[in-house]
Design a protein around this motif. Structure first.
Motif: not given
Length: 251
Positions: A23-40
């Motif tokens: 659960c922690a790994f999946i949450s971390l991947m989703i959060i990092l992907e969303r942050l990258a999209l926001m920066l993009y």
């Protein structure tokens, strides 16, 4: 020699270590992907829109071609939506609105992608922590049942430690997951609203409304100046027929 960190965590979390790790790994991947999209999707990537608003020229074929060349290298959602509008510039305004509406639905789904999973993880992990609490208490009572002597702190430490550790781990994962899921949802809705607003203005601009791109961005002084200009133009247009009639009557 001290044990590796992951072995210590497995000993402290017991049977629920791997479910919590996943659960922690999946949450971390989703959060990092969303942050990258926001920066993009930062607004500064769409400087061409600010330049276009400052020019305030009509949507001539040359202007459309120039705009297409400016956004050809852009990868933001606004650039892609504008390119979609320009590629259907020959269609009617109603048809362009339908095309953009369908495109915006797809982009909204993209912006919200993964957030439901993040919500689910935020709900599941506290329950896993609660399950760990129950399992820890069961282990503690089993150890007490096997002991014939007085209860010692060492007999309680293992079961209570498992109970508290799993509860803490579940909450540590759940709180950021739920908080960021709500924040990302708010950002996605706001981004979609801004996209829809900008594309509606560009659609009006393609339809021949020169001042469409300045709607909502003018200061009060600019709005008053434009209103005065429009009023003066209206008065002139009304006065010209009367002057023509008066000239004809005099002659």
């Amino acid at each position: 020699m001290s044990q590796p960190l992951y072995q210590q965590l497995i000993e402290q979390l017991g049977y629920l270590a791997w479910p919590l790790f996943i659960c922690a790994f999946i949450s971390l991947m989703i959060i990092l992907e969303r942050l990258a999209l926001m920066l993009y999707e930062l607004p500064k990537r769409d400087k061409w829109l600010t330049q276009l608003r400052q020019q305030a020229r009509s949507a001539t074929p040359e202007q459309r071609q120039e705009l297409m060349s400016q956004i050809s290298q852009g990868r933001s959602m606004l650039a892609k939506g504008t390119a979609l509008l320009l590629s259907h510039a020959e269609q009617s305004r109603t048809m362009r609105e339908e095309i953009v509406s369908l495109w915006l639905v797809k982009q909204k789904n993209k912006l919200l992608s993964g957030l439901k999973i993040l919500h689910i993880i935020g709900v599941i992990t506290p329950l896993l922590g609660l399950l760990g609490t129950v399992l820890g208490l069961i282990e503690m009572f089993d150890q007490l049942g096997l002991s014939d002597g007085p209860v010692t702190p060492s007999q309680l430490a293992s079961g209570l430690g498992l109970a508290m550790n799993t509860t803490a781990a579940g909450l540590i994962i759940a709180v950021p997951a739920i908080t960021l899921a709500h924040l990302f949802t708010l950002w996605a809705e706001r981004r979609c609203n801004k996209l829809a607003h900008a594309l509606n203005l560009l659609n009006l601009w393609l339809d021949g409304f020169d001042q469409a791109l300045s709607i909502g961005s003018d200061s009060p002084a600019q709005l008053c100046s434009k209103a005065a200009t429009c009023k003066e133009a209206s008065c002139r247009s009304e006065a010209e027929p009367q002057l023509t009639q008066a000239t004809g009557a005099t002659s």
